[in-house]
Motif scaffolding. Structure first.
Motif, short mmCIF file in Angstrom:
data_model
loop_
_atom_site.label_atom_id
_atom_site.label_comp_id
_atom_site.label_asym_id
_atom_site.label_seq_id
_atom_site.Cartn_x
_atom_site.Cartn_y
_atom_site.Cartn_z
N ARG A 107 0.83 -1.22 0.00
CA ARG A 107 0.00 0.00 0.00
C ARG A 107 0.85 1.26 0.00
O ARG A 107 1.96 1.26 0.55
N PRO A 108 0.30 2.34 -0.54
CA PRO A 108 0.96 3.63 -0.32
C PRO A 108 0.95 3.91 1.18
O PRO A 108 0.06 3.45 1.91
N VAL A 109 1.94 4.67 1.63
CA VAL A 109 2.08 4.98 3.06
C VAL A 109 2.23 6.49 3.19
O VAL A 109 2.98 7.12 2.44
N VAL A 110 1.52 7.06 4.16
CA VAL A 110 1.62 8.50 4.42
C VAL A 110 2.02 8.71 5.88
O VAL A 110 1.82 7.84 6.73
N LEU A 111 2.56 9.89 6.12
CA LEU A 111 2.87 10.31 7.49
C LEU A 111 2.99 11.82 7.51
O LEU A 111 3.15 12.46 6.47
N SER A 112 2.89 12.37 8.69
CA SER A 112 3.13 13.80 8.92
C SER A 112 4.45 13.90 9.67
O SER A 112 4.52 13.55 10.84
N ALA A 113 5.47 14.37 8.96
CA ALA A 113 6.82 14.41 9.54
C ALA A 113 7.11 15.76 10.16
O ALA A 113 6.78 16.79 9.57
N PHE A 133 2.92 22.63 7.30
CA PHE A 133 1.91 23.16 8.21
C PHE A 133 2.46 23.11 9.63
O PHE A 133 3.41 22.40 9.92
N MET A 134 1.84 23.90 10.47
CA MET A 134 2.21 23.92 11.89
C MET A 134 1.25 23.01 12.65
O MET A 134 0.05 23.06 12.44
N GLU A 135 1.81 22.17 13.49
CA GLU A 135 1.00 21.34 14.38
C GLU A 135 1.61 21.44 15.76
O GLU A 135 2.78 21.12 15.95
N ASP A 136 0.82 21.92 16.69
CA ASP A 136 1.29 22.10 18.07
C ASP A 136 2.57 22.92 18.15
O ASP A 136 3.47 22.64 18.94
N GLY A 137 2.67 23.93 17.27
CA GLY A 137 3.82 24.83 17.29
C GLY A 137 5.07 24.27 16.64
O GLY A 137 6.13 24.89 16.72
N ILE A 138 4.98 23.11 15.98
CA ILE A 138 6.13 22.48 15.34
C ILE A 138 5.86 22.38 13.84
O ILE A 138 4.81 21.87 13.43
N PRO A 139 6.80 22.85 12.99
CA PRO A 139 6.61 22.71 11.54
C PRO A 139 6.59 21.24 11.12
O PRO A 139 7.43 20.45 11.56
N HIS A 140 5.61 20.89 10.31
CA HIS A 140 5.44 19.52 9.79
C HIS A 140 5.32 19.55 8.27
O HIS A 140 4.96 20.58 7.68
#
Length: 152
Positions: A107-113, A133-140
């Protein structure tokens, strides 16, 4: 020092001690170390297809973990990738990711790094797949690894 043993389980297969240690490590790093108060328990750990991958030392302390989920569109989603400060630089993150990709199959695999880890994930064939994008103040960065089509 012996190499930590990798283990894999569904939520239902996790015993209370292992679950406690996994959640303790996630809170230690994501909430305390990274100073990001957020709702870690999002309900996805319990999904039928979720697989938890972790490595523990000989006394049961979890040194690293992640989870592999199945998204509704059929892709695998790797998340909550974390390694204890004392185990960083030991190759444990690579072992966890290798197992996660094995579990993901073709399968294709995704993640937010976290953006500073994009190069690490690129080493596993992931590419940036959209704007940061920013998530909880951390660039992802959203990242994707295409499905593997094995010819037989």
């Amino acid at each position: 020092m012996t190499e930590p043993l990798l283990r894999v389980a569904s939520f239902a297969e996790l015993d209370a001690a292992d679950l406690y240690e996994i959640l303790r490590l996630r809170a230690e790093v994501f909430v305390v170390e990274q100073n990001c108060p957020y709702q870690d328990l999002d309900g996805r750990d319990r999904e039928a297809g979720a697989r938890h991958v972790w490595a523990a030392d000989r006394v049961g302390n979890v040194l690293g973990c992640l989870r592999v989920l199945g998204d509704p569109d059929g892709v695998a989603r790797i998340g909550r990738v974390v390694v204890a400060p004392a185990a960083r630089g030991s190759g444990l993150a690579q072992r966890l990711m290798t197992e996660a990709l094995r579990l993901s199959g073709d399968r294709p695999v995704v993640l937010s790094a976290q953006a500073h880890l994009a190069g690490f994930y690129a080493g596993f064939g992931f590419v940036v797949d959209g704007p940061g994008f920013m998530e909880d103040g951390i660039p992802h960065l959203p990242m994707r690894r295409p499905g593997l089509h094995v010819r037989r």
